[in-house]
Enzyme design. Structure first.
Site, PDB file in Angstrom:
ATOM      1  N   PHE A  22       1.583  28.778   4.984  1.00 21.79           N
ATOM      2  CA  PHE A  22       0.987  30.104   5.135  1.00 21.79           C
ATOM      3  C   PHE A  22       0.104  30.086   6.394  1.00 21.79           C
ATOM      4  O   PHE A  22      -0.677  29.155   6.579  1.00 21.79           O
ATOM      5  CB  PHE A  22       0.130  30.423   3.901  1.00 21.79           C
ATOM      6  CG  PHE A  22      -0.055  31.885   3.627  1.00 21.79           C
ATOM      7  CD1 PHE A  22       0.653  32.509   2.609  1.00 21.79           C
ATOM      8  CD2 PHE A  22      -0.950  32.642   4.367  1.00 21.79           C
ATOM      9  CE1 PHE A  22       0.488  33.858   2.338  1.00 21.79           C
ATOM     10  CE2 PHE A  22      -1.117  33.989   4.114  1.00 21.79           C
ATOM     11  CZ  PHE A  22      -0.396  34.602   3.093  1.00 21.79           C
ATOM     12  N   ALA A  56      -2.412  27.495   0.913  1.00 20.66           N
ATOM     13  CA  ALA A  56      -3.593  26.657   0.684  1.00 20.66           C
ATOM     14  C   ALA A  56      -3.814  26.393  -0.806  1.00 20.66           C
ATOM     15  O   ALA A  56      -4.273  25.317  -1.194  1.00 20.66           O
ATOM     16  CB  ALA A  56      -4.821  27.321   1.294  1.00 20.66           C
ATOM     17  N   PHE A  57      -3.459  27.376  -1.631  1.00 21.70           N
ATOM     18  CA  PHE A  57      -3.671  27.221  -3.076  1.00 21.70           C
ATOM     19  C   PHE A  57      -2.920  26.012  -3.637  1.00 21.70           C
ATOM     20  O   PHE A  57      -3.349  25.413  -4.633  1.00 21.70           O
ATOM     21  CB  PHE A  57      -3.223  28.508  -3.798  1.00 21.70           C
ATOM     22  CG  PHE A  57      -3.616  28.554  -5.240  1.00 21.70           C
ATOM     23  CD1 PHE A  57      -4.922  28.866  -5.608  1.00 21.70           C
ATOM     24  CD2 PHE A  57      -2.695  28.287  -6.240  1.00 21.70           C
ATOM     25  CE1 PHE A  57      -5.295  28.892  -6.940  1.00 21.70           C
ATOM     26  CE2 PHE A  57      -3.052  28.318  -7.572  1.00 21.70           C
ATOM     27  CZ  PHE A  57      -4.353  28.622  -7.929  1.00 21.70           C
ATOM     28  N   GLU A  58      -1.808  25.652  -3.007  1.00 26.65           N
ATOM     29  CA  GLU A  58      -0.981  24.544  -3.497  1.00 26.65           C
ATOM     30  C   GLU A  58      -1.433  23.181  -2.961  1.00 26.65           C
ATOM     31  O   GLU A  58      -0.884  22.145  -3.378  1.00 26.65           O
ATOM     32  CB  GLU A  58       0.492  24.772  -3.111  1.00 26.65           C
ATOM     33  CG  GLU A  58       1.218  25.794  -3.960  1.00 26.65           C
ATOM     34  CD  GLU A  58       0.802  27.228  -3.695  1.00 26.65           C
ATOM     35  OE1 GLU A  58       0.574  27.565  -2.512  1.00 26.65           O
ATOM     36  OE2 GLU A  58       0.671  28.008  -4.659  1.00 26.65           O
ATOM     37  N   ILE A  82      -7.259  33.604   5.567  1.00 22.65           N
ATOM     38  CA  ILE A  82      -7.820  34.743   6.302  1.00 22.65           C
ATOM     39  C   ILE A  82      -8.162  35.865   5.327  1.00 22.65           C
ATOM     40  O   ILE A  82      -7.333  36.241   4.480  1.00 22.65           O
ATOM     41  CB  ILE A  82      -6.827  35.228   7.377  1.00 22.65           C
ATOM     42  CG1 ILE A  82      -6.544  34.089   8.367  1.00 22.65           C
ATOM     43  CG2 ILE A  82      -7.385  36.447   8.122  1.00 22.65           C
ATOM     44  CD1 ILE A  82      -5.521  34.405   9.438  1.00 22.65           C
ATOM     45  N   THR A  86      -8.577  42.287  -0.403  1.00 26.74           N
ATOM     46  CA  THR A  86      -8.548  42.165  -1.865  1.00 26.74           C
ATOM     47  C   THR A  86      -9.503  41.127  -2.460  1.00 26.74           C
ATOM     48  O   THR A  86      -9.726  41.113  -3.653  1.00 26.74           O
ATOM     49  CB  THR A  86      -7.133  41.767  -2.334  1.00 26.74           C
ATOM     50  OG1 THR A  86      -6.821  40.510  -1.738  1.00 26.74           O
ATOM     51  CG2 THR A  86      -6.103  42.797  -1.919  1.00 26.74           C
ATOM     52  N   HIS A  88      -8.717  38.069  -2.532  1.00 23.52           N
ATOM     53  CA  HIS A  88      -7.827  36.962  -2.900  1.00 23.52           C
ATOM     54  C   HIS A  88      -8.176  35.715  -2.084  1.00 23.52           C
ATOM     55  O   HIS A  88      -8.237  34.603  -2.626  1.00 23.52           O
ATOM     56  CB  HIS A  88      -6.375  37.398  -2.634  1.00 23.52           C
ATOM     57  CG  HIS A  88      -5.338  36.424  -3.093  1.00 23.52           C
ATOM     58  ND1 HIS A  88      -5.346  35.869  -4.352  1.00 23.52           N
ATOM     59  CD2 HIS A  88      -4.254  35.902  -2.466  1.00 23.52           C
ATOM     60  CE1 HIS A  88      -4.313  35.056  -4.474  1.00 23.52           C
ATOM     61  NE2 HIS A  88      -3.641  35.055  -3.343  1.00 23.52           N
ATOM     62  N   ARG A 127     -10.775  28.392  15.832  1.00 24.43           N
ATOM     63  CA  ARG A 127     -11.052  27.134  15.130  1.00 24.43           C
ATOM     64  C   ARG A 127      -9.823  26.223  15.010  1.00 24.43           C
ATOM     65  O   ARG A 127      -9.916  25.145  14.432  1.00 24.43           O
ATOM     66  CB  ARG A 127     -11.621  27.446  13.735  1.00 24.43           C
ATOM     67  CG  ARG A 127     -13.026  27.998  13.804  1.00 24.43           C
ATOM     68  CD  ARG A 127     -13.443  28.743  12.568  1.00 24.43           C
ATOM     69  NE  ARG A 127     -14.834  29.171  12.657  1.00 24.43           N
ATOM     70  CZ  ARG A 127     -15.267  30.185  13.401  1.00 24.43           C
ATOM     71  NH1 ARG A 127     -14.417  30.887  14.149  1.00 24.43           N
ATOM     72  NH2 ARG A 127     -16.550  30.504  13.421  1.00 24.43           N
TER      73      ARG A 127
END
Ligand code: INI
Length: 158
Positions: A22, A56-58, A82, A86, A88, A127
């Site tokens: 992602f 990133a969640f994984e 980013i 929402t 999230h 960054r």
């Protein structure tokens, strides 16, 4: 008095990098920065393993078995989250940071949080190789220092 400090050499150390697809426009630069830093400090390519995950969640899903397998002296998590409209992103950021810290605490293997939390793509760019440097590079330097300090701790009767 005894002082224990990590050193800057990555020679003889093994590293695992988990990186998210992602926002890969940016995460590819983070990965390149991390690999460059490890090489520059003496790590061999055969001692670096890169694992790609969807987002990133994984990252924690692969970092935990990587930490538990006993092969790596330090692990690095790379991602770019980013902010959207929402909330999230905020949830992902917090969850990943907490999981990364938990995995390190549970296993004793240093896991460096190189996930960028950015308000927008400009910040992400700055960054991941832009005017604020490359978080992948600095995460790799932290990984080398922690791998070194943990090795020394293991050699010491504390
Ligand atoms: N994953 C990211 O790595 N960065 C993001 O900015 C992001 N946003 O904003 O949604 C993102 N979402 C996907 C998430 O990490 C998981 O892959 C998905 O929810 C499936 O579990």
């Amino acid at each position: 008095m005894k002082t224990i400090m990590g050193e800057g050499s990555a020679k003889g150390l093994r590293f695992g990098i988990a990186v998210s697809r992602f926002n890969d426009l940016f995460t590819r630069n983070l990965l390149q920065g991390a690999i460059d830093a490890l090489r520059r400090h003496g790590a061999r390519d055969e001692d670096i393993t890169v694992v790609w995950v969807p987002g990133a969640f994984e990252l924690p899903s692969v970092l935990r078995p990587m930490a538990a397998c006993g092969k790596y002296h330090a692990l690095i998590a790379l991602g770019v989250v980013i902010q959207g409209s929402t909330g999230h992103a905020e949830i992902i950021n917090r969850q990943v940071a907490a999981s990364v810290a938990q995995i390190a605490a549970d296993t004793g293997v240093p896991v460096i949080d190189g996930v960028i939390g950015a308000q927008n793509t400009d910040q992400a760019m700055e960054r991941s190789g832009g005017k604020h440097g490359n978080r992948g590079w600095s995460a790799a330097e932290s990984a080398i220092e922690m791998a070194s300090v943990m090795k020394k701790l293991g050699d010491e009767a504390l």
